[in-house]
Enzyme design. Structure first.
Site, PDB file in Angstrom:
ATOM      1  N   MET A 201       0.857  -1.299  -0.048  1.00  0.00           N
ATOM      2  CA  MET A 201       0.079   0.163   0.040  1.00  0.00           C
ATOM      3  C   MET A 201       1.114   1.160  -0.016  1.00  0.00           C
ATOM      4  O   MET A 201       0.172   2.299  -0.048  1.00  0.00           O
ATOM      5  CB  MET A 201      -1.078  -0.112   0.911  1.00  0.00           C
ATOM      6  CG  MET A 201      -0.342  -0.072   2.593  1.00  0.00           C
ATOM      7  SD  MET A 201       0.260   1.320   3.137  1.00  0.00           S
ATOM      8  CE  MET A 201      -1.516   2.273   3.362  1.00  0.00           C
ATOM      9  N   TYR A 202       2.076   1.235   0.059  1.00  0.00           N
ATOM     10  CA  TYR A 202       2.969   2.501   0.038  1.00  0.00           C
ATOM     11  C   TYR A 202       2.986   3.053  -1.251  1.00  0.00           C
ATOM     12  O   TYR A 202       3.627   2.701  -2.271  1.00  0.00           O
ATOM     13  CB  TYR A 202       4.382   2.210   0.432  1.00  0.00           C
ATOM     14  CG  TYR A 202       4.505   1.664   1.952  1.00  0.00           C
ATOM     15  CD1 TYR A 202       3.610   1.762   2.697  1.00  0.00           C
ATOM     16  CD2 TYR A 202       6.004   1.137   2.306  1.00  0.00           C
ATOM     17  CE1 TYR A 202       3.650   1.362   4.334  1.00  0.00           C
ATOM     18  CE2 TYR A 202       6.144   0.789   3.601  1.00  0.00           C
ATOM     19  CZ  TYR A 202       4.876   0.930   4.522  1.00  0.00           C
ATOM     20  OH  TYR A 202       5.190   0.538   5.946  1.00  0.00           O
ATOM     21  N   CYS A 203       2.119   4.336  -1.381  1.00  0.00           N
ATOM     22  CA  CYS A 203       1.890   4.831  -2.628  1.00  0.00           C
ATOM     23  C   CYS A 203       1.480   3.853  -3.546  1.00  0.00           C
ATOM     24  O   CYS A 203       1.753   3.754  -4.857  1.00  0.00           O
ATOM     25  CB  CYS A 203       3.136   5.524  -3.143  1.00  0.00           C
ATOM     26  SG  CYS A 203       3.748   7.056  -2.349  1.00  0.00           S
TER      27      CYS A 203
END
Ligand SMILES: NC(=O)c1ccc[n+]([C@@H]2O[C@H](COP(=O)([O-])OP(=O)(O)OC[C@H]3O[C@@H](n4cnc5c(N)ncnc54)[C@H](OP(=O)(O)O)[C@@H]3O)[C@@H](O)[C@H]2O)c1
Length: 374
Positions: free
Chosen positions: A74-76
């Site tokens: 989910m990071y960016c």
């Protein structure tokens, strides 16, 4: 070139009870990639790194001996994994221990979230593709999922280990009872056990010591503290009575974008500033920076296997990695830091009363602590 420092050394430690060796500093990649429109304010911060800058940071990290990199799908929304993947492609894959995570929604599709069999397998396959590798070293559940039976999640993780897509499994952001529950279920079901717990842990957030880390100690999970500098707060760059410039860093940006943001709403608490004053004093007497003291304090905690640092420049990376070896905080300074940062709940019921069980009755054949002695 931002820094001309000599490369420093790291130490390699076992990740929890496993046979896997990782550098005692892990490079976090939450700051890789950028999204202008995101409910997560961090992702639009001006200090987020693009691919070129991120590759430079990873190059320097391995040059200094680091072998452990943490990301999450989910990071960016996949950008961070993608950036790690394009870098890994140019490196010797087997020399790097890659950790990633699943659980958060990746789209608005009803099945694109949680720890169901369907979603875990899809996330794992997508992460492998973005990371341009055929295995993930450490696959972590990002947070708890109330909607999925625990057996479904644990069996799926075990299947992924058995088919070689992931090597080890870890948890993140659990409560104490949840941590014990997942550990016990893996044992009762004869499944692959968890080797690590990634939890927010720093001089401003110590309550995991009371519950979750007691499970880690007794069950052999290595702790991987995230936000070891409380998003930059513990560097001392933000001052008590000064208005923060939103361009000065992630914390200031986040507070401006979303002043009710979950992690940092309490940033103005008096106790925080009292802790920071002691950190600054210890830093001064040791000829170190506040960030170095805050990071080293974590490394000297016995439950910690490796600390997950964040850095938005090579200068920050060098400063933070220099704590890995060659210097330690004295016993007296550790006690001073421990005392000022002690979580309030440690002295209230039931912890204070439960601790009597430890001090009054000890069996030397069963010395494991029942309650943290803080
Ligand atoms: N499992 C989870 O739920 C979870 C949650 C959060 C993070 N994580 C992991 O933990 C990693 C680290 O978290 P974090 O980024 O919050 O760590 P952190 O160490 O608390 O904060 C890092 C930020 O502080 C500032 N900074 C770092 N070193 C500095 C220095 N020496 N001087 C001045 N400023 C400095 C930088 O931001 P600015 O330059 O913008 O100020 C940097 O991005 C993440 O990358 C991620 O892998 C996991």
């Amino acid at each position: 070139m931002e820094s001309e420092k000599e490369p420093c050394e790291v130490e390699y430690t076992h990740l929890g009870k496993s046979g896997l060796k990782v550098s005692n500093i892990c490079l976090g990649t939450l700051t890789f990639g950028r999204m202008e429109e995101s409910p997560v304010a961090i992702f639009s911060c001006p200090t987020q790194a693009d691919e070129e800058k991120a590759h430079g940071i990873m190059d320097r990290f391995v040059e200094l001996g680091g072998n452990f990199i943490d990301t999450a799908n989910m990071y960016c929304r996949g950008q961070s994994e993608h950036i790690v993947g394009t870098w890994l492609k140019k490196k010797s894959r087997d020399n790097v221990v890659v950790a990633t995570k699943c659980r958060f929604p990746m789209s608005t599709e009803p099945n694109d979230k949680g720890l169901s069999r369907r979603h875990i397998i899809k996330c794992c396959e997508d992460s492998l593709e973005r990371l341009q590798t055929n295995y993930i070293d450490l696959y972590q559940t990002h947070i708890w999922d109330d909607a999925t039976p625990i057996e479904e999640t644990l069996r799926t993780l075990d299947d992924l280990v058995r088919c070689g897509k992931i090597r080890y499994i870890g948890v993140s952001n659990l409560l104490g009872w949840q941590t014990q529950k997942v550990v016990d279920y893996t044992k009762f079901m004869g499944l692959t056990g968890f080797i690590s717990m990634q939890q927010q842990y720093n001089l401003l957030v110590r309550h995991p010591e009371l519950e979750e880390f007691q499970v880690c100690k007794t069950e052999g999970l290595g702790v991987l503290p995230w936000s070891p500098l409380s998003s930059g707060m513990l560097t001392g760059k933000y001052k008590r009575d000064e208005k923060m410039d939103p361009k000065s860093g992630r914390l200031a940006h986040d507070l401006e974008k979303n002043s009710k943001a979950s992690f940092w709403t309490e940033f103005a608490k008096d106790t925080y500033w009292d802790i920071m004053a002691v950190v600054a004093k210890v830093a001064k007497t040791n000829g170190k920076t506040a960030a170095q003291v805050a990071l080293r304090w974590l490394l000297q905690k016995d439950v910690v296997s490796s600390i997950i640092i964040g850095a938005t420049s090579i200068k920050q990376l060098d400063e933070n990695m220099s704590v890995a070896t060659g210097w330690s905080i004295s016993k007296e300074d550790m006690e001073t830091l421990d005392e000022v940062s002690k979580p309030e709940s440690a002295s209230s019921y039931p912890y204070q009363m439960s601790r009597l069980g430890n001090t009054l009755r000890v069996n030397r054949f069963n010395p494991k602590p029942v309650v943290a002695n803080i």
